[in-house]
Motif scaffolding. Structure first.
Motif, PDB file in Angstrom:
ATOM      1  N   ARG A  61       0.830  -1.216   0.000  1.00 20.60           N
ATOM      2  CA  ARG A  61       0.000   0.000   0.000  1.00 20.60           C
ATOM      3  C   ARG A  61       0.860   1.259   0.000  1.00 20.60           C
ATOM      4  N   ASP A  62       1.939   1.244   0.799  1.00 22.46           N
ATOM      5  CA  ASP A  62       2.827   2.406   0.834  1.00 22.46           C
ATOM      6  C   ASP A  62       3.566   2.593  -0.492  1.00 22.46           C
ATOM      7  N   LEU A  63       3.991   1.486  -1.092  1.00 20.11           N
ATOM      8  CA  LEU A  63       4.694   1.582  -2.366  1.00 20.11           C
ATOM      9  C   LEU A  63       3.778   2.091  -3.473  1.00 20.11           C
ATOM     10  N   GLU A  64       2.538   1.608  -3.455  1.00 19.61           N
ATOM     11  CA  GLU A  64       1.574   2.032  -4.478  1.00 19.61           C
ATOM     12  C   GLU A  64       1.202   3.504  -4.346  1.00 19.61           C
ATOM     13  N   SER A  65       1.098   3.961  -3.097  1.00 18.98           N
ATOM     14  CA  SER A  65       0.618   5.331  -2.867  1.00 18.98           C
ATOM     15  C   SER A  65       1.736   6.362  -2.856  1.00 18.98           C
ATOM     16  N   PHE A  66       3.006   5.921  -2.753  1.00 20.81           N
ATOM     17  CA  PHE A  66       4.106   6.879  -2.599  1.00 20.81           C
ATOM     18  C   PHE A  66       4.168   7.939  -3.690  1.00 20.81           C
ATOM     19  N   PRO A  67       4.118   7.561  -4.980  1.00 18.44           N
ATOM     20  CA  PRO A  67       4.205   8.615  -6.001  1.00 18.44           C
ATOM     21  C   PRO A  67       3.098   9.666  -5.859  1.00 18.44           C
ATOM     22  N   ILE A  68       1.903   9.209  -5.469  1.00 22.76           N
ATOM     23  CA  ILE A  68       0.784  10.146  -5.323  1.00 22.76           C
ATOM     24  C   ILE A  68       0.999  11.038  -4.112  1.00 22.76           C
ATOM     25  N   ILE A  69       1.430  10.437  -2.984  1.00 21.93           N
ATOM     26  CA  ILE A  69       1.671  11.225  -1.766  1.00 21.93           C
ATOM     27  C   ILE A  69       2.767  12.255  -2.027  1.00 21.93           C
ATOM     28  N   LYS A  70       3.850  11.817  -2.666  1.00 22.77           N
ATOM     29  CA  LYS A  70       4.961  12.728  -2.960  1.00 22.77           C
ATOM     30  C   LYS A  70       4.482  13.891  -3.826  1.00 22.77           C
ATOM     31  N   ARG A  71       3.708  13.561  -4.862  1.00 23.72           N
ATOM     32  CA  ARG A  71       3.212  14.606  -5.760  1.00 23.72           C
ATOM     33  C   ARG A  71       2.262  15.556  -5.022  1.00 23.72           C
ATOM     34  N   THR A  72       1.448  15.004  -4.110  1.00 26.60           N
ATOM     35  CA  THR A  72       0.521  15.838  -3.340  1.00 26.60           C
ATOM     36  C   THR A  72       1.278  16.786  -2.420  1.00 26.60           C
ATOM     37  N   ILE A  73       2.300  16.277  -1.724  1.00 32.10           N
ATOM     38  CA  ILE A  73       3.096  17.126  -0.822  1.00 32.10           C
ATOM     39  C   ILE A  73       3.808  18.215  -1.622  1.00 32.10           C
ATOM     40  N   GLU A  74       4.336  17.844  -2.783  1.00 28.94           N
ATOM     41  CA  GLU A  74       5.027  18.840  -3.615  1.00 28.94           C
ATOM     42  C   GLU A  74       4.062  19.904  -4.115  1.00 28.94           C
ATOM     43  N   ARG A  75       2.842  19.505  -4.446  1.00 31.43           N
ATOM     44  CA  ARG A  75       1.843  20.474  -4.891  1.00 31.43           C
ATOM     45  C   ARG A  75       1.454  21.401  -3.734  1.00 31.43           C
ATOM     46  N   ILE A  76       1.353  20.846  -2.530  1.00 30.19           N
ATOM     47  CA  ILE A  76       0.982  21.653  -1.358  1.00 30.19           C
ATOM     48  C   ILE A  76       2.066  22.665  -1.022  1.00 30.19           C
ATOM     49  N   THR A  77       3.329  22.194  -0.993  1.00 29.44           N
ATOM     50  CA  THR A  77       4.437  23.042  -0.527  1.00 29.44           C
ATOM     51  C   THR A  77       5.046  23.894  -1.629  1.00 29.44           C
ATOM     52  N   GLY A  78       4.805  23.497  -2.882  1.00 33.29           N
ATOM     53  CA  GLY A  78       5.373  24.248  -3.989  1.00 33.29           C
ATOM     54  C   GLY A  78       6.854  24.007  -4.200  1.00 33.29           C
ATOM     55  N   LYS A  79       7.398  22.930  -3.645  1.00 32.78           N
ATOM     56  CA  LYS A  79       8.818  22.617  -3.839  1.00 32.78           C
ATOM     57  C   LYS A  79       9.007  21.096  -3.878  1.00 32.78           C
ATOM     58  N   GLU A  80      10.184  20.695  -4.348  1.00 30.65           N
ATOM     59  CA  GLU A  80      10.459  19.267  -4.473  1.00 30.65           C
ATOM     60  C   GLU A  80      10.531  18.615  -3.091  1.00 30.65           C
ATOM     61  N   SER A  81       9.925  17.442  -2.964  1.00 27.63           N
ATOM     62  CA  SER A  81       9.913  16.734  -1.686  1.00 27.63           C
ATOM     63  C   SER A  81      11.295  16.200  -1.358  1.00 27.63           C
ATOM     64  N   GLU A  82      11.613  16.188  -0.051  1.00 25.32           N
ATOM     65  CA  GLU A  82      12.885  15.610   0.396  1.00 25.32           C
ATOM     66  C   GLU A  82      12.806  14.088   0.477  1.00 25.32           C
ATOM     67  N   PHE A  83      11.617  13.526   0.301  1.00 23.63           N
ATOM     68  CA  PHE A  83      11.445  12.077   0.363  1.00 23.63           C
ATOM     69  C   PHE A  83      11.686  11.454  -1.011  1.00 23.63           C
ATOM     70  N   HIS A  84      12.564  10.450  -1.032  1.00 22.57           N
ATOM     71  CA  HIS A  84      12.852   9.744  -2.282  1.00 22.57           C
ATOM     72  C   HIS A  84      12.258   8.335  -2.297  1.00 22.57           C
ATOM     73  N   SER A  85      11.670   7.950  -1.167  1.00 22.25           N
ATOM     74  CA  SER A  85      11.064   6.613  -1.071  1.00 22.25           C
ATOM     75  C   SER A  85      10.073   6.615   0.078  1.00 22.25           C
ATOM     76  N   PRO A  86       9.129   5.655   0.091  1.00 19.02           N
ATOM     77  CA  PRO A  86       8.223   5.561   1.245  1.00 19.02           C
ATOM     78  C   PRO A  86       8.984   5.248   2.532  1.00 19.02           C
ATOM     79  N   THR A  87      10.110   4.546   2.427  1.00 25.16           N
ATOM     80  CA  THR A  87      10.917   4.283   3.628  1.00 25.16           C
ATOM     81  C   THR A  87      11.464   5.583   4.197  1.00 25.16           C
ATOM     82  N   ASP A  88      11.814   6.543   3.336  1.00 23.58           N
ATOM     83  CA  ASP A  88      12.277   7.856   3.798  1.00 23.58           C
ATOM     84  C   ASP A  88      11.252   8.527   4.699  1.00 23.58           C
ATOM     85  N   MET A  89       9.967   8.290   4.426  1.00 20.43           N
ATOM     86  CA  MET A  89       8.907   8.945   5.192  1.00 20.43           C
ATOM     87  C   MET A  89       8.825   8.415   6.621  1.00 20.43           C
ATOM     88  N   GLY A  90       9.340   7.217   6.840  1.00 20.36           N
ATOM     89  CA  GLY A  90       9.181   6.578   8.143  1.00 20.36           C
ATOM     90  C   GLY A  90      10.209   7.020   9.165  1.00 20.36           C
TER      91      GLY A  90
END
Length: 505
Positions: free
Chosen positions: A254-283
């Protein structure tokens, strides 16, 4: 396995709190999604012998001056009266319990958020109950296209329509009673509104399992799959992490499937590139640092897989899960070469039941009701159902007698005490079954202990049953299940009813 320790909870708390504070330093406000149980994490306690089931809340207690808590619950789970299995209570009751326990640890509960709210009747009643107790409640509605349609989600028509929850501390823990509570959506909703107000906000995920820096097929990670078999969670190598860092890390589908969407959502919210490169980075997961005996935790994890197998078979028999889920847990058992009777108390209970079944006058249509309780690797006690008491009550009495070195021929409870209770059940209370359950037997024991020194000696051994293993050859009634939980006994049962009765409470 009895009393063997494989995990150092203090080392874990130190490592985990240090890592959380490192994350906080990057933001003005960190939204920390808590996966699993915040309090009473019985799964972690079972697979990591030595783990403190309240380790997470104690960790947060150390950070109490920097932390406040938002509790999420999906409205549909309130409507369905979803049960938290390890406590046997519904999610709405569990939230009340959680708020009380958080207060005991001096942790501030900001509010309760009802997610995917659509004016559901039972949920409206729950909201009213919370508000009557001066607990702030917010409601978030389902966003069409979530989580795929990022343009819609990150807009005035998406998160913009949901309420913002004002917070005052740098760490906001977002938790809930179970999976699917809406924790991630709540975190992202908050980040959206924080960004609009000019606050530098961040998101991280505190999830104990799977353990990212243990092997994919480690029994601890397989035990996580067994625990979430109804959610169809599957552990996988984090391909994003490997591609970027050239380092193997374990995550789940579930985390692997959703990661690209979550990353894109965070980047859209913050207006900058996310520091997360993987779902493991988020943990923020430092569980592996607390493991001090690899063999002990492997054995414990295998035992948990078997326990989850029995739990799933039980739920299937009661119509609470489907055949596909049962088949998945059976496959996990087969792939890990585990058998039902690898759980030692299972073999003990079944052997005694087979002896009883060999008696000429036994009704061969039903398995005798027997419970076996494991006191140590070499010592088991059993109890059988009789006209006087049920099997779990008998097993517990036999166990505390053994622990107190009281002879089998000595009665702990006089018939003069038990017979009036049976008459009360059947006559005054119009009960159909005079047999005394575990709760009734223990109340009788506590009364007897006042005047009977032998009963008092046995009564004092009840706490020694905590963390013991038990197995029943038949499905237990709800009262006995709850009493075993209260005593801290980890139990399983064969998916077999003891009689033709449909009313089984």
């Amino acid at each position: 396995m009895a009393n063997k320790i494989g995990f150092d909870p203090q080392k874990y708390i130190e490592e985990q709190s240090k890592y959380i504070l490192e994350r906080v330093n990057h933001y003005e406000k960190l939204y920390l999604e808590f996966g699993g149980k915040l309090i009473g994490d019985m799964h972690a306690k079972r697979v990591l012998p030595g783990f403190d089931q309240d380790a997470k809340i104690k960790l947060l207690h150390k950070l109490k001056d920097k932390t406040e808590i938002i509790i999420c619950v999906y409205a549909g789970d309130i409507e369905r009266n979803k049960i938290r299995g390890d406590y046997g209570i519904t999610y709405d009751v569990d939230i009340m319990r959680l708020i009380d326990e958080l207060s005991d640890y001096e942790l501030a509960v900001n509010s309760v958020v009802i997610t995917r709210y659509n004016e559901q009747p039972s949920t409206k009643v729950f909201i009213h109950q919370l508000e009557q107790r001066n607990i702030k409640v917010y409601t978030h509605h389902e966003i069409e296209g979530y989580p795929i349609n990022v343009d819609k989600i990150v807009s005035d028509e998406g998160f913009g329509k949901n309420e913002f929850i004002p917070t005052s501390k740098p760490i906001v823990v977002v938790t809930g009673p179970g999976a699917g509570s809406g924790k991630l959506a709540t975190c992202l909703n908050q980040l959206y509104h924080e960004s609009r107000q000019g606050t530098i906000g961040g998101y991280s995920k505190f999830e104990t399992f799977p353990v990212w820096n243990l092997p994919l097929k480690h029994p601890i990670n397989i035990a996580y799959e067994a625990a979430t078999v109804d959610l169809e969670d599957v552990n996988m190598i984090d391909s994003f992490h490997f591609d970027y860092y050239h380092e193997v890390a374990v995550n789940y589908n579930r985390d692997l499937e959703s990661f690209p969407i979550i990353k894109r959502t965070i980047e859209r919210i913050t207006g900058k590139e996310s520091e997360f490169h993987s779902p493991t980075d988020m943990g923020v997961n430092r569980v592996a640092a607390g493991i001090i005996d690899e063999e002990v935790v492997k054995q414990a994890a295998n035992q948990e897989i078997i326990r989850r197998y029995f739990e799933t078979a039980y739920n299937y028999k009661k119509g609470l899960t489907d055949l596909k889920t049962l088949q998945r847990i059976q496959l996990i058992m087969e792939e890990n070469e585990l058998q039902e009777e690898d759980r030692a108390c299972v073999k003990s209970a079944r052997q005694y039941a087979e002896k009883l079944k060999a008696v000429d006058d036994w009704d061969q249509e039903f398995m005798p009701s027997v419970m076996a309780l494991e006191l140590s690797e070499e010592e088991f006690v059993t109890g059988r159902a009789s006209k006087l008491m049920d099997a779990s009550a008998a097993a517990i009495l036999n166990a505390i007698k053994r622990l107190a070195n009281i002879g089998d021929d000595i009665l702990l409870l006089s018939p003069n005490i038990l017979e009036p209770i049976q008459r009360l059940k059947t006559n005054e209370l119009s009960g159909r079954v005079p047999t005394l359950n575990t709760s009734e037997i223990l109340i009788a024991l506590s009364i007897s202990a006042v005047t009977n020194p032998v009963a008092q000696l046995a009564y004092e051994k009840l706490n020694d049953l905590r963390d013991k293993q038990a197995h029943s050859t038949v499905i237990l009634n709800k009262t006995d299940e709850q009493m075993l939980r209260n005593l801290g006994i980890s139990f399983t049962c064969d998916p077999v009813y003891s009689s033709k009765n449909l009313f089984y409470v």
